[in-house]
Design a protein around this motif. Structure first.
Motif, PDB file in Angstrom:
ATOM      1  N   HIS A 187      -7.409  -1.257  48.389  1.00  0.00           N
ATOM      2  CA  HIS A 187      -8.592  -0.425  48.006  1.00  0.00           C
ATOM      3  C   HIS A 187      -9.483  -0.812  49.209  1.00  0.00           C
ATOM      4  O   HIS A 187     -10.357   0.214  49.703  1.00  0.00           O
ATOM      5  N   GLN A 188      -9.454  -1.914  50.026  1.00  0.00           N
ATOM      6  CA  GLN A 188     -10.298  -2.473  50.954  1.00  0.00           C
ATOM      7  C   GLN A 188      -9.706  -1.645  52.150  1.00  0.00           C
ATOM      8  O   GLN A 188     -10.508  -1.328  53.281  1.00  0.00           O
ATOM      9  N   VAL A 189      -8.560  -1.420  52.010  1.00  0.00           N
ATOM     10  CA  VAL A 189      -7.956  -0.472  53.326  1.00  0.00           C
ATOM     11  C   VAL A 189      -8.496   0.999  53.150  1.00  0.00           C
ATOM     12  O   VAL A 189      -8.613   1.579  54.451  1.00  0.00           O
ATOM     13  N   ASN A 190      -8.425   1.476  52.059  1.00  0.00           N
ATOM     14  CA  ASN A 190      -8.862   2.843  51.762  1.00  0.00           C
ATOM     15  C   ASN A 190     -10.315   3.175  51.909  1.00  0.00           C
ATOM     16  O   ASN A 190     -10.675   4.377  52.192  1.00  0.00           O
ATOM     17  N   LEU A 191     -11.166   2.342  51.690  1.00  0.00           N
ATOM     18  CA  LEU A 191     -12.611   2.307  51.729  1.00  0.00           C
ATOM     19  C   LEU A 191     -13.158   2.858  53.147  1.00  0.00           C
ATOM     20  O   LEU A 191     -14.033   3.833  53.210  1.00  0.00           O
ATOM     21  N   PRO A 192     -12.813   2.194  54.079  1.00  0.00           N
ATOM     22  CA  PRO A 192     -13.105   2.801  55.650  1.00  0.00           C
ATOM     23  C   PRO A 192     -12.891   4.073  55.938  1.00  0.00           C
ATOM     24  O   PRO A 192     -13.759   4.857  56.566  1.00  0.00           O
ATOM     25  N   PHE A 193     -11.825   4.558  55.445  1.00  0.00           N
ATOM     26  CA  PHE A 193     -11.400   6.003  55.608  1.00  0.00           C
ATOM     27  C   PHE A 193     -12.108   7.053  54.779  1.00  0.00           C
ATOM     28  O   PHE A 193     -12.572   7.887  55.102  1.00  0.00           O
ATOM     29  N   HIS A 194     -12.502   6.577  53.380  1.00  0.00           N
ATOM     30  CA  HIS A 194     -13.226   7.255  52.474  1.00  0.00           C
ATOM     31  C   HIS A 194     -14.846   7.304  53.135  1.00  0.00           C
ATOM     32  O   HIS A 194     -15.223   8.578  53.403  1.00  0.00           O
ATOM     33  N   GLU A 195     -15.193   6.420  53.697  1.00  0.00           N
ATOM     34  CA  GLU A 195     -16.618   6.468  54.169  1.00  0.00           C
ATOM     35  C   GLU A 195     -16.615   7.086  55.515  1.00  0.00           C
ATOM     36  O   GLU A 195     -17.706   7.872  55.746  1.00  0.00           O
ATOM     37  N   ALA A 196     -15.661   7.215  56.384  1.00  0.00           N
ATOM     38  CA  ALA A 196     -15.572   7.739  57.937  1.00  0.00           C
ATOM     39  C   ALA A 196     -15.501   9.187  57.186  1.00  0.00           C
ATOM     40  O   ALA A 196     -16.011  10.208  58.094  1.00  0.00           O
ATOM     41  N   GLY A 197     -14.700   9.428  56.225  1.00  0.00           N
ATOM     42  CA  GLY A 197     -14.638  11.037  55.725  1.00  0.00           C
ATOM     43  C   GLY A 197     -16.116  11.637  55.613  1.00  0.00           C
ATOM     44  O   GLY A 197     -16.121  12.805  55.957  1.00  0.00           O
ATOM     45  N   HIS A 198     -16.947  10.974  55.032  1.00  0.00           N
ATOM     46  CA  HIS A 198     -18.487  11.112  54.895  1.00  0.00           C
ATOM     47  C   HIS A 198     -19.000  11.744  55.966  1.00  0.00           C
ATOM     48  O   HIS A 198     -19.881  12.936  56.251  1.00  0.00           O
ATOM     49  N   ILE A 199     -18.716  10.824  57.091  1.00  0.00           N
ATOM     50  CA  ILE A 199     -19.311  11.097  58.293  1.00  0.00           C
ATOM     51  C   ILE A 199     -18.655  12.180  59.175  1.00  0.00           C
ATOM     52  O   ILE A 199     -19.316  13.255  59.795  1.00  0.00           O
ATOM     53  N   ILE A 200     -17.384  12.477  58.929  1.00  0.00           N
ATOM     54  CA  ILE A 200     -16.642  13.316  59.893  1.00  0.00           C
ATOM     55  C   ILE A 200     -16.995  14.773  59.323  1.00  0.00           C
ATOM     56  O   ILE A 200     -17.202  15.704  59.773  1.00  0.00           O
ATOM     57  N   PHE A 201     -17.058  15.028  57.998  1.00  0.00           N
ATOM     58  CA  PHE A 201     -17.349  16.011  57.077  1.00  0.00           C
ATOM     59  C   PHE A 201     -18.858  16.516  57.154  1.00  0.00           C
ATOM     60  O   PHE A 201     -19.136  17.508  56.541  1.00  0.00           O
TER      61      PHE A 201
ATOM     62  N   GLY B 269     -15.988  14.921  51.376  1.00  0.00           N
ATOM     63  CA  GLY B 269     -15.534  14.372  52.675  1.00  0.00           C
ATOM     64  C   GLY B 269     -15.143  12.943  52.479  1.00  0.00           C
ATOM     65  O   GLY B 269     -13.993  12.437  53.073  1.00  0.00           O
ATOM     66  N   GLY B 270     -15.685  12.143  51.722  1.00  0.00           N
ATOM     67  CA  GLY B 270     -15.188  10.839  51.122  1.00  0.00           C
ATOM     68  C   GLY B 270     -13.566  10.744  50.809  1.00  0.00           C
ATOM     69  O   GLY B 270     -12.708  10.087  51.248  1.00  0.00           O
ATOM     70  N   THR B 271     -13.418  11.497  49.705  1.00  0.00           N
ATOM     71  CA  THR B 271     -12.305  11.721  49.184  1.00  0.00           C
ATOM     72  C   THR B 271     -11.308  12.397  49.987  1.00  0.00           C
ATOM     73  O   THR B 271     -10.040  12.078  50.200  1.00  0.00           O
ATOM     74  N   LEU B 272     -11.648  13.551  50.852  1.00  0.00           N
ATOM     75  CA  LEU B 272     -10.833  14.011  51.807  1.00  0.00           C
ATOM     76  C   LEU B 272     -10.281  13.278  52.805  1.00  0.00           C
ATOM     77  O   LEU B 272      -9.200  13.300  53.058  1.00  0.00           O
TER      78      LEU B 272
END
Length: 188
Positions: A94-108, A119-122
């Motif tokens: 879950h701690q590995v997935n979290l940065p990708f989730h939060e980065a998705g908000h920024i990217i999208f 975007g977080g889920t994406l």
């Protein structure tokens, strides 16, 4: 006739010579390839460094078997837990997935508020999907791709408790907020 592609670096000699014309004819290229192949057969270090993907060490298969068994046990534990228990959130992954989730908000973010929220889920699903594709297509590693595909499935289990809580908004979010008290009024 030898291949016109270097077995070590993958250079296509015909394309190289097209952009780097030298006074080297096709016969010289063929003789250079033959010399490289003969040197490879004589050099044991080259054989180890550039071994064929089909040749493996003794521990290769048992190691994959251990990883496969571990993933099956871990999957069984995660699948057997209820959504309300949020067992995946207690996993280190879950701690590995979290940065990708939060980065998705920024990217999208450039695509508007709604897509930013999605975007977080994406982002969380895109990263392991990209890893799956890269391992399968670029490195031709089906086992590594299957582990990355397992990671995609684990991400769906990671997302499920938040989908279940979408209306109630009771799960804690980063920053100490909850879905119902978040500044934007919901969680993603």
């Amino acid at each position: 006739m030898q291949s016109e592609i270097c077995p070590h670096c993958g250079i296509v000699f015909e394309k190289y010579l097209k952009y780097h014309p030298e006074p080297m004819d096709r016969q010289d290229v063929q003789s250079a390839i033959v010399r490289l192949d003969e040197e490879d057969e004589a050099n044991p270090l080259t054989q180890v460094l550039f071994q064929d993907t089909q040749q493996t060490t003794v521990g290769y298969f048992p190691g994959r078997l251990v990883i496969f068994a571990g993933l099956i046990l871990w999957s069984w534990q995660l699948i057997g837990a209820s959504i309300e228990s949020n067992a995946v959130a207690n996993s280190f992954l879950h701690q590995v997935n979290l940065p990708f989730h939060e980065a998705g908000h920024i990217i999208f973010r450039p695509f508007g508020a709604f897509i930013t929220s999605l975007g977080g889920t994406l982002g969380q699903l895109l990263m392991p999907s990209i890893c799956t594709g890269a391992l399968l297509l670029k490195t031709r590693d089906p086992f590594g791709a299957s582990v990355a595909l397992w990671w995609v499935g684990e991400n769906f289990l990671d997302i499920a408790p938040y989908m279940n809580d979408a209306r109630a908004g009771q799960l804690p979010l980063l920053g100490g907020n909850f879905g119902h008290s978040a500044p934007y009024g919901f969680h993603d």
